[in-house]
Design a protein around this motif. Structure first.
Motif, PDB file in Angstrom:
ATOM      1  N   TRP A  93       0.768  -1.146  -0.105  1.00  0.00           N
ATOM      2  CA  TRP A  93       0.186  -0.054   0.003  1.00  0.00           C
ATOM      3  C   TRP A  93       0.827   1.312   0.176  1.00  0.00           C
ATOM      4  O   TRP A  93       0.332   2.302   0.358  1.00  0.00           O
ATOM      5  CB  TRP A  93      -0.980  -0.102   1.277  1.00  0.00           C
ATOM      6  CG  TRP A  93      -1.978  -0.805   0.962  1.00  0.00           C
ATOM      7  CD1 TRP A  93      -2.137  -2.096   1.373  1.00  0.00           C
ATOM      8  CD2 TRP A  93      -3.303  -0.612   0.165  1.00  0.00           C
ATOM      9  NE1 TRP A  93      -3.449  -2.780   0.789  1.00  0.00           N
ATOM     10  CE2 TRP A  93      -4.132  -1.615   0.227  1.00  0.00           C
ATOM     11  CE3 TRP A  93      -3.797   0.428  -0.496  1.00  0.00           C
ATOM     12  CZ2 TRP A  93      -5.526  -1.777  -0.472  1.00  0.00           C
ATOM     13  CZ3 TRP A  93      -4.986   0.507  -1.122  1.00  0.00           C
ATOM     14  CH2 TRP A  93      -5.748  -0.686  -0.925  1.00  0.00           C
ATOM     15  N   ILE A  95       1.691   3.655  -2.431  1.00  0.00           N
ATOM     16  CA  ILE A  95       1.149   3.726  -3.797  1.00  0.00           C
ATOM     17  C   ILE A  95       2.001   5.019  -4.320  1.00  0.00           C
ATOM     18  O   ILE A  95       2.287   6.007  -3.683  1.00  0.00           O
ATOM     19  CB  ILE A  95      -0.353   4.214  -3.643  1.00  0.00           C
ATOM     20  CG1 ILE A  95      -1.091   3.261  -2.945  1.00  0.00           C
ATOM     21  CG2 ILE A  95      -0.947   4.725  -4.839  1.00  0.00           C
ATOM     22  CD1 ILE A  95      -1.140   1.858  -3.480  1.00  0.00           C
ATOM     23  N   ALA A 165      -2.413   5.251 -10.503  1.00  0.00           N
ATOM     24  CA  ALA A 165      -1.819   5.100  -9.122  1.00  0.00           C
ATOM     25  C   ALA A 165      -1.708   3.513  -9.148  1.00  0.00           C
ATOM     26  O   ALA A 165      -2.368   2.463  -9.373  1.00  0.00           O
ATOM     27  CB  ALA A 165      -3.063   5.267  -8.074  1.00  0.00           C
ATOM     28  N   ASP A 167       0.417   0.183  -6.954  1.00  0.00           N
ATOM     29  CA  ASP A 167       0.887  -0.399  -5.882  1.00  0.00           C
ATOM     30  C   ASP A 167       2.420  -0.768  -6.056  1.00  0.00           C
ATOM     31  O   ASP A 167       3.088  -0.607  -6.823  1.00  0.00           O
ATOM     32  CB  ASP A 167      -0.039  -1.671  -5.526  1.00  0.00           C
ATOM     33  CG  ASP A 167       0.462  -2.943  -5.948  1.00  0.00           C
ATOM     34  OD1 ASP A 167       1.286  -2.966  -7.291  1.00  0.00           O
ATOM     35  OD2 ASP A 167       0.293  -3.933  -5.272  1.00  0.00           O
ATOM     36  N   PRO A 209      -4.183   4.704   1.085  1.00  0.00           N
ATOM     37  CA  PRO A 209      -3.098   4.107   1.076  1.00  0.00           C
ATOM     38  C   PRO A 209      -2.252   4.446   2.333  1.00  0.00           C
ATOM     39  O   PRO A 209      -2.725   5.376   3.186  1.00  0.00           O
ATOM     40  CB  PRO A 209      -2.404   4.869  -0.069  1.00  0.00           C
ATOM     41  CG  PRO A 209      -3.412   5.583  -0.879  1.00  0.00           C
ATOM     42  CD  PRO A 209      -4.525   5.781   0.315  1.00  0.00           C
TER      43      PRO A 209
END
Length: 309
Positions: A93, A95, A165, A167, A209
């Protein structure tokens, strides 16, 4: 099984998630064959009429892709796969956010406006993600939304811009479309608002995130206030003109923004995610006239990346 088709393991993950009944209560043509046909076109960028015969009638493949782009089926499949990955703790997470311009083919121009008699649902899609408003024809409700078909003139020519976006494992987590001449910074809020990974049990989808990394294009005070308000830690470098302006104001200029140069090195994950997306030729060049169909093409490419990473 041909090169690029769904493997048995990938098909097992998707089969239970696919719609059961066809249009007007009829039966769908074989899902696996049709999806492989759409994947072939997304991977190679060929014209729909040039699809190999092993995928069945090209009209069936095209209409399935158009319908599932309009009614959100591709987006639903991507969301379910992301939820399964998150349940097993396989989403990083941290990002990273960035954008890429996509050259539009000359055939992408000239989309006709949808009939005004078709009722609007949620203001119509156009470039707006998550608002398909599909009518029975498989077209968006009002044929364009506030950003039209997401085509504009930029230094690269006739372009569409994908704001993305990713990960920490270089997989597309959320994306939106704008015309090619739109700036990156104002789209940060839109991109992050599209992150919504369902929980495996009870509870609202995860949308926040742990950390956001972005380049200097996103360094506005408005973006920083938005991230602070949501409690999201971020690493965004400050532009030199902003530094000089703050220093010239003295004590009224406020404190310098925090910046972790070591953590910032991780921002290359979004660049690698963009490279993965653009390995699909129908993503690297936009051929679709309608923005919602092109968004479905990107969604299917992202789904394939998640299945194969």
């Amino acid at each position: 099984m041909g090169r690029g088709d769904l493997t048995n393991a990938e098909w097992d993950r998707l089969e239970s998630l696919l719609p059961r009944g066809g249009a007007r209560g009829g039966r769908w043509s074989d899902h696996r064959r049709v999806i492989n046909g759409v994947l072939y076109r997304v991977r190679t960028g060929v014209q729909w009429r040039d699809l190999p015969e092993r995928f069945g009638p090209w009209e069936t493949v095209y209409k399935r892709h158009r319908r599932w782009s309009a009614d959100g089926t591709w987006a639903m499949l991507l969301s379910r796969v992301q939820a399964a990955e998150d349940a097993e703790g396989r989403i990083d997470w941290d990002i990273s956010v960035d954008s890429t311009a996509v050259r539009a083919h000359q055939h992408a121009a000239g989309a006709r406006k949808a009939p005004s008699a078709v009722p609007s649902k949620g203001g119509g899609p156009g470039c707006e993600p998550g608002r398909s408003g599909a009518a029975e024809t498989g077209r968006p409700a009002d044929g364009g939304g506030p950003l039209g078909e997401c085509l504009g003139r930029s230094r690269g020519g006739f372009t569409t811009k994908i704001h993305l976006a990713a990960d920490g494992r270089c997989r597309p987590l959320a994306f939106v479309l704008t015309p090619g001449h739109y700036g990156d910074g104002p789209q940060l809020k839109r991109v992050l608002s599209q992150i919504s990974v369902p929980r495996s049990g009870v509870g609202r989808p995860r949308s926040r995130p742990d950390h956001v990394l972005a380049d200097k294009a996103y360094t506005s005070q408005k973006n920083r206030r938005y991230l602070r308000r949501r409690g999201i830690r971020h690493t965004i470098p400050e532009r030199l003109d902003q530094q000089r302006h703050r220093q010239n104001r003295g004590s009224r200029g406020g404190r310098p923004t925090g910046f972790d140069s070591e953590h910032y090195k991780k921002r290359n994950t979004v660049e690698r995610a963009i490279n993965r997306l653009k390995s699909f030729r129908a993503v690297a060049t936009r051929y679709e006239k309608r923005a919602y169909i092109y968004l479905g093409t990107i969604t299917l490419a992202a789904l394939t990346i998640w299945l194969r990473t």
